[in-house]
Design an enzyme around this catalytic site. Structure first.
Site, PDB file in Angstrom:
ATOM      1  N   ARG A 100      90.079  41.427  57.112  1.00  0.00           N
ATOM      2  CA  ARG A 100      89.238  39.808  57.500  1.00  0.00           C
ATOM      3  C   ARG A 100      87.346  39.687  56.753  1.00  0.00           C
ATOM      4  O   ARG A 100      87.739  38.282  56.841  1.00  0.00           O
ATOM      5  CB  ARG A 100      87.757  40.711  58.587  1.00  0.00           C
ATOM      6  CG  ARG A 100      87.622  39.525  59.856  1.00  0.00           C
ATOM      7  CD  ARG A 100      88.094  39.021  60.202  1.00  0.00           C
ATOM      8  NE  ARG A 100      88.557  37.679  59.648  1.00  0.00           N
ATOM      9  CZ  ARG A 100      90.014  37.242  59.989  1.00  0.00           C
ATOM     10  NH1 ARG A 100      90.212  37.299  60.541  1.00  0.00           N
ATOM     11  NH2 ARG A 100      89.650  35.612  59.076  1.00  0.00           N
ATOM     12  N   LYS A 135      71.676  21.231  53.843  1.00  0.00           N
ATOM     13  CA  LYS A 135      72.243  21.984  55.090  1.00  0.00           C
ATOM     14  C   LYS A 135      74.470  23.195  55.060  1.00  0.00           C
ATOM     15  O   LYS A 135      74.831  22.604  55.964  1.00  0.00           O
ATOM     16  CB  LYS A 135      72.759  20.555  55.815  1.00  0.00           C
ATOM     17  CG  LYS A 135      71.318  19.800  56.231  1.00  0.00           C
ATOM     18  CD  LYS A 135      71.657  19.005  57.408  1.00  0.00           C
ATOM     19  CE  LYS A 135      70.925  17.946  57.154  1.00  0.00           C
ATOM     20  NZ  LYS A 135      70.866  16.571  57.945  1.00  0.00           N
ATOM     21  N   LYS A 167      60.077  13.709  50.994  1.00  0.00           N
ATOM     22  CA  LYS A 167      60.862  13.192  52.003  1.00  0.00           C
ATOM     23  C   LYS A 167      59.298  12.271  52.958  1.00  0.00           C
ATOM     24  O   LYS A 167      58.467  12.840  52.265  1.00  0.00           O
ATOM     25  CB  LYS A 167      61.479  15.179  52.838  1.00  0.00           C
ATOM     26  CG  LYS A 167      62.438  14.898  51.790  1.00  0.00           C
ATOM     27  CD  LYS A 167      63.585  15.799  52.855  1.00  0.00           C
ATOM     28  CE  LYS A 167      64.394  14.738  53.456  1.00  0.00           C
ATOM     29  NZ  LYS A 167      65.389  15.592  54.442  1.00  0.00           N
ATOM     30  N   GLU A 194      62.409   9.703  49.798  1.00  0.00           N
ATOM     31  CA  GLU A 194      63.128   9.475  50.825  1.00  0.00           C
ATOM     32  C   GLU A 194      62.266   8.168  51.705  1.00  0.00           C
ATOM     33  O   GLU A 194      60.683   8.112  51.883  1.00  0.00           O
ATOM     34  CB  GLU A 194      63.318  10.448  51.939  1.00  0.00           C
ATOM     35  CG  GLU A 194      63.497   9.887  53.206  1.00  0.00           C
ATOM     36  CD  GLU A 194      63.751  11.125  53.988  1.00  0.00           C
ATOM     37  OE1 GLU A 194      64.774  11.598  54.442  1.00  0.00           O
ATOM     38  OE2 GLU A 194      62.772  11.341  54.713  1.00  0.00           O
ATOM     39  N   ASP A 215      67.645   6.677  54.304  1.00  0.00           N
ATOM     40  CA  ASP A 215      67.624   7.375  55.212  1.00  0.00           C
ATOM     41  C   ASP A 215      68.058   6.054  56.857  1.00  0.00           C
ATOM     42  O   ASP A 215      66.773   5.504  56.630  1.00  0.00           O
ATOM     43  CB  ASP A 215      66.230   8.669  55.652  1.00  0.00           C
ATOM     44  CG  ASP A 215      66.136   9.047  56.938  1.00  0.00           C
ATOM     45  OD1 ASP A 215      67.795   9.211  56.751  1.00  0.00           O
ATOM     46  OD2 ASP A 215      65.470   9.151  57.581  1.00  0.00           O
TER      47      ASP A 215
END
Length: 280
Positions: A100, A135, A167, A194, A215
């Site tokens: 597994r 992410k 950002k 950004e 963005d």
């Protein structure tokens, strides 16, 4: 695949995965004769890009080095539904205890590589390169970023430690784009920022940004940004990108398109491992 370096944390990642599954031991496998040996085939049930062989190998290496694995396909290669990708032989208890965990790595990383290849194929005729993001599934970032490379994509920064990406909240905390870039430029040479609109783009370019992330820009805004940039900085599209419209986005002439879905919204590839013989 020789030009893609394997992550350094494969052994530790596999060790955590095995501990998670085995705990104090495989109670069901203990019902089998301790000296029984056997063989199994791993078969894909989907068309896919294979990825994860080093993690698969490491699972059985850590369980029992008597396990032997013979791969018929390698990472980065296209495989078809019904195709045997490898055969595994050794102590039956170990084959079943590792099954597994080994397949989990294979199905996840093949899923990442497969979707990456799908996206890359859509923009292969352009200069635009496909980037991943941060992410990723916790604890599996290096593995998923390796899978993106196997699919033909390009890695963005690995983490917060290896590149500067200013950002929205960094800009707010610094006071302005110019102030944020000025602070970053004191210690680093490559800086990406950004921006959310044309005015911010102009300010970032005037402040000397090396790369600018657009963005959630509309297609018209992206085309305008490419004109304003005129080759001064590398441009990256980010935000809500999926396969629909990807070709059109790449056609604007941007350098990069980053897609969180490559590692965030993964559909696992279906693999099965079946015993083909057993000696007692």
């Amino acid at each position: 695949m020789t030009d893609i370096h394997l992550p350094a944390d494969i052994a530790s990642t596999v060790r955590r995965a095995l501990n998670e599954d085995l705990g104090t031991g495989d109670l069901t496998a203990r019902l089998l004769p301790e000296d029984a040996t056997g063989a199994a085939e791993v078969v894909s049930r989907d068309n896919a890009i294979l990825c994860g062989a080093p993690w698969f190998d490491e699972v059985f290496k850590q369980l029992d080095e008597r396990v032997s694995i013979d791969w018929q396909s390698g990472d980065g290669e296209a495989i078809e539904s019904g195709q045997t990708v490898c055969t595994v032989s050794g102590p039956v208890r170990m084959l079943l205890s590792g099954e597994r965990t080994a397949l989990n790595f294979l199905q996840l990383l093949s899923g990442t590589a497969t979707v990456t290849r799908e996206y890359v194929s859509l923009i292969a005729h352009t200069k635009t390169r496909l980037l991943d993001t941060r992410k990723t599934l916790p604890g599996l970032r290096s593995a998923q970023k390796y899978a993106v490379l196997c699919g033909g994509g390009v890695n963005h920064r690995m983490g917060l430690y290896d590149a500067i990406l200013v950002k929205e909240n960094h800009i707010r905390a610094s006071g302005s784009i110019t102030a944020a870039l000025g602070q970053a430029g004191e210690t680093h040479r490559h800086i990406e920022i950004e921006v959310e609109n044309e005015a911010q783009l102009i300010e970032a370019l005037d402040a000397g940004a090396d790369a600018v992330m657009l963005d959630n820009f509309t297609l018209a805004q992206i085309r305008r940004a490419v004109q304003l940039n005129d080759g001064r900085a590398r441009l990256e599209i980010s935000g809500g990108v999926d396969k629909n419209g990807l070709r059109e986005l790449a056609g604007t002439g941007v350098d990069y398109i980053s897609v969180g879905a490559l590692t965030k919204n993964v559909r696992a590839i279906d693999f099965t491992m079946l015993l083909t013989g057993q000696d007692s």
